[in-house]
Design a protein around this motif. Structure first.
Motif, PDB file in Angstrom:
ATOM      1  N   ASN A  51       0.858  -1.164   0.136  1.00 52.40           N
ATOM      2  CA  ASN A  51      -0.043  -0.036   0.007  1.00 52.40           C
ATOM      3  C   ASN A  51       1.034   1.294   0.061  1.00 52.40           C
ATOM      4  OD1 ASN A  51       0.971  -0.344   2.567  1.00 52.40           O
ATOM      5  ND2 ASN A  51      -0.859   0.395   3.580  1.00 52.40           N
ATOM      6  N   VAL A  52       1.970   1.247  -0.386  1.00 54.84           N
ATOM      7  CA  VAL A  52       3.132   2.254  -0.530  1.00 54.84           C
ATOM      8  C   VAL A  52       3.760   2.344  -1.686  1.00 54.84           C
ATOM      9  CG1 VAL A  52       4.992   3.212   0.666  1.00 54.84           C
ATOM     10  CG2 VAL A  52       3.441   2.213   2.016  1.00 54.84           C
ATOM     11  N   LEU A  53       3.803   3.543  -2.374  1.00 60.95           N
ATOM     12  CA  LEU A  53       4.769   3.690  -3.684  1.00 60.95           C
ATOM     13  C   LEU A  53       5.268   5.032  -3.426  1.00 60.95           C
ATOM     14  CD1 LEU A  53       5.251   2.950  -6.660  1.00 60.95           C
ATOM     15  CD2 LEU A  53       3.435   4.500  -7.314  1.00 60.95           C
ATOM     16  N   ILE A  54       6.531   5.097  -3.530  1.00 60.07           N
ATOM     17  CA  ILE A  54       7.450   6.327  -3.339  1.00 60.07           C
ATOM     18  C   ILE A  54       8.152   6.359  -4.753  1.00 60.07           C
ATOM     19  CG2 ILE A  54       9.294   7.593  -2.189  1.00 60.07           C
ATOM     20  CD1 ILE A  54       6.782   6.659  -0.454  1.00 60.07           C
ATOM     21  N   THR A  55       7.964   7.599  -5.588  1.00 60.10           N
ATOM     22  CA  THR A  55       8.664   7.977  -6.676  1.00 60.10           C
ATOM     23  C   THR A  55       9.231   9.280  -6.546  1.00 60.10           C
ATOM     24  OG1 THR A  55       6.951   8.903  -7.929  1.00 60.10           O
ATOM     25  CG2 THR A  55       6.791   6.430  -7.983  1.00 60.10           C
ATOM     26  N   ASN A  56       9.807   9.975  -7.621  1.00 57.87           N
ATOM     27  CA  ASN A  56      10.499  11.017  -7.457  1.00 57.87           C
ATOM     28  C   ASN A  56       9.746  12.185  -7.698  1.00 57.87           C
ATOM     29  OD1 ASN A  56      10.256  10.115 -10.238  1.00 57.87           O
ATOM     30  ND2 ASN A  56      11.384  11.926 -10.795  1.00 57.87           N
ATOM     31  N   THR A  57       8.209  11.883  -8.140  1.00 61.73           N
ATOM     32  CA  THR A  57       7.139  12.819  -8.281  1.00 61.73           C
ATOM     33  C   THR A  57       5.679  12.770  -7.328  1.00 61.73           C
ATOM     34  OG1 THR A  57       6.074  11.444  -9.768  1.00 61.73           O
ATOM     35  CG2 THR A  57       7.730  13.093 -10.609  1.00 61.73           C
ATOM     36  N   THR A  88      -2.274  10.311  -1.733  1.00 60.83           N
ATOM     37  CA  THR A  88      -1.115  10.611  -2.772  1.00 60.83           C
ATOM     38  C   THR A  88      -0.729  12.097  -2.331  1.00 60.83           C
ATOM     39  OG1 THR A  88      -2.132   9.266  -4.596  1.00 60.83           O
ATOM     40  CG2 THR A  88      -0.268  10.868  -5.034  1.00 60.83           C
ATOM     41  N   TYR A  89       0.595  12.062  -2.187  1.00 62.71           N
ATOM     42  CA  TYR A  89       1.274  13.376  -1.922  1.00 62.71           C
ATOM     43  C   TYR A  89       2.335  13.844  -2.935  1.00 62.71           C
ATOM     44  CZ  TYR A  89      -0.212  12.073   2.910  1.00 62.71           C
ATOM     45  OH  TYR A  89      -1.165  11.806   3.834  1.00 62.71           O
ATOM     46  N   ALA A  90       2.412  15.091  -3.475  1.00 60.79           N
ATOM     47  CA  ALA A  90       3.312  15.467  -4.274  1.00 60.79           C
ATOM     48  C   ALA A  90       4.990  15.235  -3.596  1.00 60.79           C
ATOM     49  CB  ALA A  90       3.020  16.741  -5.026  1.00 60.79           C
ATOM     50  N   THR A  91       5.650  14.805  -4.283  1.00 62.67           N
ATOM     51  CA  THR A  91       7.186  14.967  -3.520  1.00 62.67           C
ATOM     52  C   THR A  91       7.664  16.055  -3.324  1.00 62.67           C
ATOM     53  OG1 THR A  91       7.341  12.632  -4.443  1.00 62.67           O
ATOM     54  CG2 THR A  91       9.264  13.886  -3.812  1.00 62.67           C
ATOM     55  N   ARG A 122       6.078  10.631   9.456  1.00 62.40           N
ATOM     56  CA  ARG A 122       5.573  11.951   9.521  1.00 62.40           C
ATOM     57  C   ARG A 122       6.181  12.994   8.595  1.00 62.40           C
ATOM     58  NH1 ARG A 122       4.944  15.477  15.065  1.00 62.40           N
ATOM     59  NH2 ARG A 122       3.287  14.153  15.058  1.00 62.40           N
ATOM     60  N   LEU A 123       5.336  13.467   7.619  1.00 62.44           N
ATOM     61  CA  LEU A 123       5.950  14.269   6.492  1.00 62.44           C
ATOM     62  C   LEU A 123       5.528  16.054   6.791  1.00 62.44           C
ATOM     63  CD1 LEU A 123       3.796  12.645   3.508  1.00 62.44           C
ATOM     64  CD2 LEU A 123       6.334  12.404   4.383  1.00 62.44           C
ATOM     65  N   SER A 124       6.672  16.574   6.659  1.00 59.21           N
ATOM     66  CA  SER A 124       6.658  17.902   6.855  1.00 59.21           C
ATOM     67  C   SER A 124       6.556  18.877   5.544  1.00 59.21           C
ATOM     68  CB  SER A 124       7.852  18.626   7.417  1.00 59.21           C
ATOM     69  OG  SER A 124       7.685  18.147   8.854  1.00 59.21           O
ATOM     70  N   THR A 125       5.727  19.794   5.336  1.00 59.26           N
ATOM     71  CA  THR A 125       5.543  20.728   4.240  1.00 59.26           C
ATOM     72  C   THR A 125       5.937  22.167   4.748  1.00 59.26           C
ATOM     73  OG1 THR A 125       3.140  21.003   4.468  1.00 59.26           O
ATOM     74  CG2 THR A 125       4.029  19.080   3.011  1.00 59.26           C
ATOM     75  N   SER A 126       5.516  23.166   3.912  1.00 59.34           N
ATOM     76  CA  SER A 126       5.853  24.340   4.315  1.00 59.34           C
ATOM     77  C   SER A 126       4.592  24.971   5.205  1.00 59.34           C
ATOM     78  CB  SER A 126       5.851  25.439   3.065  1.00 59.34           C
ATOM     79  OG  SER A 126       4.903  25.190   2.381  1.00 59.34           O
ATOM     80  N   ALA A 127       3.354  24.271   5.013  1.00 59.21           N
ATOM     81  CA  ALA A 127       2.327  24.606   5.720  1.00 59.21           C
ATOM     82  C   ALA A 127       1.995  23.715   6.980  1.00 59.21           C
ATOM     83  CB  ALA A 127       1.177  24.291   4.976  1.00 59.21           C
ATOM     84  N   ASN A 128       2.357  22.582   7.060  1.00 61.62           N
ATOM     85  CA  ASN A 128       1.960  21.700   8.329  1.00 61.62           C
ATOM     86  C   ASN A 128       3.061  20.380   8.299  1.00 61.62           C
ATOM     87  OD1 ASN A 128       0.935  20.275   6.471  1.00 61.62           O
ATOM     88  ND2 ASN A 128      -1.344  20.496   7.422  1.00 61.62           N
ATOM     89  N   GLU A 129       2.573  19.722   9.314  1.00 57.07           N
ATOM     90  CA  GLU A 129       3.080  18.286   9.515  1.00 57.07           C
ATOM     91  C   GLU A 129       1.909  17.369   9.422  1.00 57.07           C
ATOM     92  OE1 GLU A 129       7.053  18.607  12.160  1.00 57.07           O
ATOM     93  OE2 GLU A 129       5.306  18.012  13.077  1.00 57.07           O
ATOM     94  N   LYS A 130       2.107  16.197   9.106  1.00 54.89           N
ATOM     95  CA  LYS A 130       1.085  15.184   8.683  1.00 54.89           C
ATOM     96  C   LYS A 130       1.405  14.031   9.048  1.00 54.89           C
ATOM     97  CE  LYS A 130      -2.826  13.486   6.192  1.00 54.89           C
ATOM     98  NZ  LYS A 130      -3.753  13.125   7.249  1.00 54.89           N
ATOM     99  N   ASP A 131       0.958  13.092  10.015  1.00 53.98           N
ATOM    100  CA  ASP A 131       1.314  11.806  10.035  1.00 53.98           C
ATOM    101  C   ASP A 131       0.547  10.959   8.987  1.00 53.98           C
ATOM    102  OD1 ASP A 131       2.396  12.455  12.416  1.00 53.98           O
ATOM    103  OD2 ASP A 131       0.917  11.712  13.991  1.00 53.98           O
ATOM    104  N   ALA A 132       1.453  10.544   8.196  1.00 49.65           N
ATOM    105  CA  ALA A 132       1.070   9.945   6.922  1.00 49.65           C
ATOM    106  C   ALA A 132       0.782   8.658   6.633  1.00 49.65           C
ATOM    107  CB  ALA A 132       1.913  10.636   5.692  1.00 49.65           C
ATOM    108  N   ALA A 161      13.401   5.743   1.735  1.00 49.55           N
ATOM    109  CA  ALA A 161      12.845   5.923   0.406  1.00 49.55           C
ATOM    110  C   ALA A 161      12.651   7.381   0.205  1.00 49.55           C
ATOM    111  CB  ALA A 161      11.875   5.008  -0.319  1.00 49.55           C
ATOM    112  N   ILE A 162      11.552   8.070   0.823  1.00 49.97           N
ATOM    113  CA  ILE A 162      11.143   9.123   0.918  1.00 49.97           C
ATOM    114  C   ILE A 162      12.434  10.172   1.015  1.00 49.97           C
ATOM    115  CG2 ILE A 162       9.891  11.106   1.878  1.00 49.97           C
ATOM    116  CD1 ILE A 162       7.862   8.935   3.022  1.00 49.97           C
ATOM    117  N   ASN A 163      13.382  10.096   1.875  1.00 46.82           N
ATOM    118  CA  ASN A 163      14.344  10.855   1.822  1.00 46.82           C
ATOM    119  C   ASN A 163      15.304  10.925   0.407  1.00 46.82           C
ATOM    120  OD1 ASN A 163      14.542  12.297   4.443  1.00 46.82           O
ATOM    121  ND2 ASN A 163      15.081  10.354   5.320  1.00 46.82           N
TER     122      ASN A 163
END
Length: 123
Positions: free
Chosen positions: A15-21, A29-32, A89-99, A114-116
């Motif tokens: 249930n996980v897919l990590i790509t460059n995009t 789905t989150y934009a990288t 936990r993902l961090s964006t410029s707006a907030n943090e999200k337990d993904a 992989a996300i790194n």
């Protein structure tokens, strides 16, 4: 004609897919490009039930041996069954999200790695 950039897969699981995009984590789905950092957290389970059960067992042990042993054994069993939960936990410029979360520590660490890699690849 516009050439499309090829998508590089860094991690793929049930249930996980990590790509460059993009990152698909448990159906979301989150934009990288929007992710600034990623981290892991460990959420340890509460132990109130086990403590109360053990204390009741000690008190009952003074009256009846088998009743006390029952409560103490119940406390030990529940203690052994509860596991820590590991979180991405993902961090964006707006907030943090337990993904994403899992009881499998190695799985969560593999996803974070992989996300790194995808963030670094993106540049």
């Amino acid at each position: 004609m516009v050439a499309q950039a090829q998508e590089t897969v860094f991690f793929q699981s049930k249930n996980v897919l990590i790509t460059n995009t993009r990152m698909n984590l448990g159906g979301t789905t989150y934009a990288t490009a929007n992710v600034t950092s990623v981290s892991t957290l460990e959420s340890k389970p509460g132990r109130k039930f086990e403590i109360i059960s053990a204390l009741i067992g000690l008190l009952v042990l003074a009256e009846t041996f088998f009743g006390g042993i029952f409560f103490i054994a119940l406390a030990v069993l529940v203690f052994m069954m509860k596991k820590s939960k590991f979180i991405v936990r993902l961090s964006t410029s707006a907030n943090e999200k337990d993904a994403l979360w899992s009881l499998d520590k190695n799985f969560i660490y593999s996803v974070v790695e992989a996300i790194n890699e995808a963030i670094i690849f993106r540049g």
